[in-house]
Each structure stands twice: as structure tokens, then as C-alpha cells.
Enzyme design. Structure first.
Site, mmCIF file in Angstrom:
data_model
loop_
_atom_site.group_PDB
_atom_site.id
_atom_site.type_symbol
_atom_site.label_atom_id
_atom_site.label_comp_id
_atom_site.label_asym_id
_atom_site.label_seq_id
_atom_site.Cartn_x
_atom_site.Cartn_y
_atom_site.Cartn_z
ATOM 1 N N MET A 1 -57.521 -11.368 48.841
ATOM 2 C CA MET A 1 -58.927 -11.474 49.225
ATOM 3 C C MET A 1 -59.343 -12.942 49.316
ATOM 4 O O MET A 1 -60.533 -13.248 49.362
ATOM 5 C CB MET A 1 -59.823 -10.735 48.222
ATOM 6 N N GLY A 2 -58.363 -13.844 49.356
ATOM 7 C CA GLY A 2 -58.674 -15.255 49.579
ATOM 8 C C GLY A 2 -59.127 -15.973 48.320
ATOM 9 O O GLY A 2 -59.003 -15.478 47.221
ATOM 10 N N TYR A 3 -59.630 -17.184 48.518
ATOM 11 C CA TYR A 3 -59.926 -18.145 47.462
ATOM 12 C C TYR A 3 -58.697 -18.286 46.564
ATOM 13 O O TYR A 3 -58.701 -17.992 45.381
ATOM 14 C CB TYR A 3 -61.200 -17.803 46.667
ATOM 15 N N HIS B 1 -51.734 -16.228 43.632
ATOM 16 C CA HIS B 1 -51.466 -15.772 45.005
ATOM 17 C C HIS B 1 -50.272 -16.526 45.597
ATOM 18 O O HIS B 1 -49.427 -15.948 46.276
ATOM 19 C CB HIS B 1 -52.667 -16.048 45.912
ATOM 20 N N GLN C 1 -63.892 -1.969 48.119
ATOM 21 C CA GLN C 1 -63.509 -1.957 46.706
ATOM 22 C C GLN C 1 -64.559 -2.559 45.778
ATOM 23 O O GLN C 1 -64.351 -2.656 44.585
ATOM 24 C CB GLN C 1 -62.141 -2.621 46.503
ATOM 25 N N ASP D 1 -52.932 -7.326 38.158
ATOM 26 C CA ASP D 1 -53.748 -6.127 38.323
ATOM 27 C C ASP D 1 -52.834 -4.920 38.122
ATOM 28 O O ASP D 1 -52.339 -4.316 39.078
ATOM 29 C CB ASP D 1 -54.391 -6.140 39.708
ATOM 30 N N SER E 1 -59.622 -15.662 40.886
ATOM 31 C CA SER E 1 -60.604 -16.389 41.708
ATOM 32 C C SER E 1 -61.946 -16.423 40.992
ATOM 33 O O SER E 1 -62.733 -17.360 41.153
ATOM 34 C CB SER E 1 -60.766 -15.713 43.069
ATOM 35 N N ARG E 2 -62.234 -15.410 40.176
ATOM 36 C CA ARG E 2 -63.528 -15.328 39.474
ATOM 37 C C ARG E 2 -63.625 -16.314 38.299
ATOM 38 O O ARG E 2 -64.715 -16.482 37.765
ATOM 39 C CB ARG E 2 -63.765 -13.900 38.974
HETATM 40 P P1 AMP Z 1 -56.919 -10.699 44.989
HETATM 41 O O1 AMP Z 1 -57.115 -11.770 46.016
HETATM 42 O O2 AMP Z 1 -57.623 -10.989 43.701
HETATM 43 O O3 AMP Z 1 -57.171 -9.324 45.521
HETATM 44 O O4 AMP Z 1 -55.386 -10.710 44.590
HETATM 45 C C1 AMP Z 1 -54.392 -10.606 45.569
HETATM 46 C C2 AMP Z 1 -53.061 -10.432 44.904
HETATM 47 O O5 AMP Z 1 -52.808 -11.545 44.051
HETATM 48 C C3 AMP Z 1 -53.004 -9.177 44.015
HETATM 49 O O6 AMP Z 1 -51.727 -8.563 44.185
HETATM 50 C C4 AMP Z 1 -53.166 -9.747 42.637
HETATM 51 O O7 AMP Z 1 -52.564 -8.949 41.624
HETATM 52 C C5 AMP Z 1 -52.437 -11.069 42.784
HETATM 53 N N1 AMP Z 1 -52.886 -11.989 41.734
HETATM 54 C C6 AMP Z 1 -54.157 -12.333 41.418
HETATM 55 N N2 AMP Z 1 -54.169 -13.159 40.354
HETATM 56 C C7 AMP Z 1 -52.886 -13.332 39.978
HETATM 57 C C8 AMP Z 1 -52.234 -14.069 38.933
HETATM 58 N N3 AMP Z 1 -52.920 -14.795 38.056
HETATM 59 N N4 AMP Z 1 -50.886 -14.002 38.851
HETATM 60 C C9 AMP Z 1 -50.170 -13.264 39.740
HETATM 61 N N5 AMP Z 1 -50.714 -12.554 40.738
HETATM 62 C C10 AMP Z 1 -52.052 -12.582 40.855
#
Ligand code: AMP
Length: 298
Positions: A24-26, A31, A55, A144, A180-181
Site C-alpha cells: 500500500m506504499g509509503y 517492504h 480493507q 501481518d 508505515s503507521r
Molecule cells: P502494507 O503496505 O502495509 O500493506 O504491507 C505490504 C507488505 O509488506 C505486506 O505483505 C506486509 O506484511 C509487508 N510488511 C509490512 N511491514 C513489514 C515489516 N516490518 N517487515 C516485513 N514485511 C513487512
């Protein structure tokens, strides 16, 4: 690297083994670790950047979710990704979808119970991405844990011919799982938040020392978080890695997951506990040796 906004455009650029990283970026190093794994293991690396409206609940942060397209594009380009798929919402949903993918059971507890409809939104969009991109390998973070279990089950149930590759959590030097949060946290909140990972590491050490009771492992995490003012534990649960069902005992591959609120920010963390050659092996993730890029930019 090419940026595309349609599924047909993305598929046209795939050759050989296609690795896919949905985000979802940022972006942060969590990532980026997924992109690096895809780069090592695949011929074509596609990264998607789409803040999935399905979501987010009505009182969640869809409109304020951090976004910075140019920053994200430069980061994935520098890692050697081939394709950035960044569809506008209207291209993903020319009309409101009438089809929802619901993964039963796996989504009952933890985040599924706290965020009604959240995993339906995740599963629906991930199914759409799998159908549209047709990846051979898809990379998700262990960060997650319930989402990973949900996506695995959805892909198996719907026969998507993609391998789901789960990757270790990337953490700040003090242990805080990257998210990202995290940019919403001030210094005091940031310090309080570190109590979650401290609890996780202590629970990992307890597993290595022979602890197998779910309640005891949950207690170790809870006592670390509850010691800290300014953070409120929502849950600490030992769960089956495949079904996300709560476990009394560590007798199969599991994850120990926790959620906590710091101010208005909800934070998640976990350790996956794998069984490697008959030994229980807690995967506590990897720590960066300097603060993540999230702090440079905020
Ligand atoms: P999101 O952009 O938050 O939807 O995350 C995209 C992907 O990055 C998802 O598969 C997350 O589980 C993974 N992700 C987010 N934070 C982490 C992290 N700290 N370590 C490893 N993978 C991550």
C-alpha cells in the site's frame, strides 16, 4: 523500470518467473526486503502500490494513510524492480465490486474480530491482483501474520497458481516492527511501543528455554507491554500458523501475535515459531543497524 496502471500493461511486461510484491506504499525496509527477495528469486519483479479502500473500516485512516508516489517509485527502481503497478482506484474498481472473497475461520479472531470486514477487503483485492497479474511467486511479510494465513488459504482454496513466500519481519534497531503507521508516533509513544517487541523477544527466549504453554507465552508479552504507561495491549495470542486458531500448547507451527494501541495508532507485532528439524525455532525477524528510512523522511 516501467510504471503501468492496467493489469494488461503489467502482464505484457512479465517474462520467466514473475515475482510479485503487493504493497500500500509509503515504503520502508520491510517492504524493500520483500522486493529484494523477489529480485533474488525471480526473473521479473512486479511491485504494486495501491491503498486498498476495501480493507479500511469507516473509522480508519484511509484518507490520511501516508502516500508519496515519487519516493516509493525511486525506492523500488533502485532495488532493480522491473514493473511498478500503480492503478488509480477507478481503474481497479470501474464500478463498485459485487463480488467479495471471504475466507472463513482463519479471519475469526484477533484482527478479524477487531476490524470487521478488514480481511474480506484484503482477500478480495489480493485475489484480484493475483488474477490480474498472474504471478508465479508472491511475497508477503510475516509482520501481518493473520493476513499471511488468510492469503495462503485463499490462494489454495481458489487454486491460484502462485507460491506464497512469507518473509521475516524487519525491525528498527530497538526492535519496533517497521510499519508505515510508525510515522504517527511521537518520541514518547515510540519508546512505549518498543515494549511490544521486548515482550516478543522475551517470549522467543522462553520458547528456546523450553516453554510450550500458550497462556504463559501470552503472559510474557502482556507483562512487558502492561509495565509501560502510554500503551494499551489489545491482545496477545498464540495461534496456529495455518488456521490462526488460538493454541493451548505449542505443538505445531505457530505465531505469537500482539496488538496494542498507542494514542490513536494501532500496532501489530508477532514472532512466528517454526519447527526446524524437530526443534522449535522462534523467528524474531531482522533488526536494522540504523533507524529506518521512515524517520529520515518524517
Ligand atoms: P502494507 O503496505 O502495509 O500493506 O504491507 C505490504 C507488505 O509488506 C505486506 O505483505 C506486509 O506484511 C509487508 N510488511 C509490512 N511491514 C513489514 C515489516 N516490518 N517487515 C516485513 N514485511 C513487512
Amino acid at each position: 523500470m516501467k510504471t503501468v496502471t492496467t493489469f494488461a500493461g503489467a502482464r505484457a511486461l512479465g517474462s520467466g518467473v514473475v515475482g510479485f510484491v503487493p504493497t500500500m506504499g509509503y515504503l520502508h525496509e520491510g517492504h524493500l526486503s520483500l522486493v529484494e527477495a523477489a529480485r533474488r528469486e525471480c526473473d521479473t519483479v512486479m511491485v504494486s502500490l495501491f491503498v486498498n479502500p476495501l480493507q479500511f473500516g469507516p473509522n480508519e485512516d484511509l484518507s490520511s494513510y501516508p502516500r508519496d508516489f515519487d519516493r516509493d517509485r525511486d525506492l523500488v527502481k533502485n532495488l532493480g524492480a522491473d514493473v511498478l503497478f500503480a492503478p488509480p482506484v477507478e481503474a481497479m474498481f470501474p464500478s463498485a465490486p459485487l463480488t467479495t472473497v471471504i475466507v472463513a475461520h482463519v479471519t475469526d479472531g484477533m484482527e478479524g474480530a477487531r476490524r470487521p470486514g478488514h480481511f474480506d477487503g484484503v482477500a478480495t483485492v489480493v485475489a484480484k491482483l493475483f488474477a490480474g497479474i498472474a504471478p508465479d511467486r508472491s511475497y508477503f511479510g510475516r509482520k501481518d501474520a493473520q493476513q499471511l494465513a488468510t492469503v495462503r488459504r485463499m490462494a489454495a482454496d481458489l487454486s491460484f497458481p502462485t507460491v506464497i513466500a512469507g518473509q521475516p519481519i524487519v525491525r528498527e534497531p530497538d526492535g519496533l516492527a517497521l510499519s508505515s503507521r510508525n510515522i504517527y508516533l511521537d518520541d514518547a509513544q515510540r519508546a512505549a511501543a518498543a515494549s511490544i517487541s521486548r515482550g516478543m523477544f522475551a517470549a522467543g527466549a522462553a520458547v528456546r528455554a523450553g516453554e510450550r504453554s500458550g497462556r504463559e507465552l501470552e503472559r510474557v508479552v502482556a507483562s512487558s507491554v502492561n509495565k509501560e504507561p502510554g500503551i494499551k495491549l489489545d491482545y496477545a495470542v498464540l495461534a496456529d500458523q495455518d488456521t490462526a486458531e488460538r493454541l493451548e500448547y505449542l505443538d505445531r507451527p505457530a505465531f505469537l501475535a500482539a496488538a496494542a494501541e498507542v494514542g490513536a495508532t494501532r500496532l501489530l507485532d508477532n514472532i512466528h515459531i517454526d519447527n526446524c528439524d524437530g526443534e522449535w525455532a522462534p523467528d524474531v525477524g531482522v533488526r536494522l543497524d540504523k533507524p529506518s528510512i521512515l524517520y529520515k523522511e518524517s
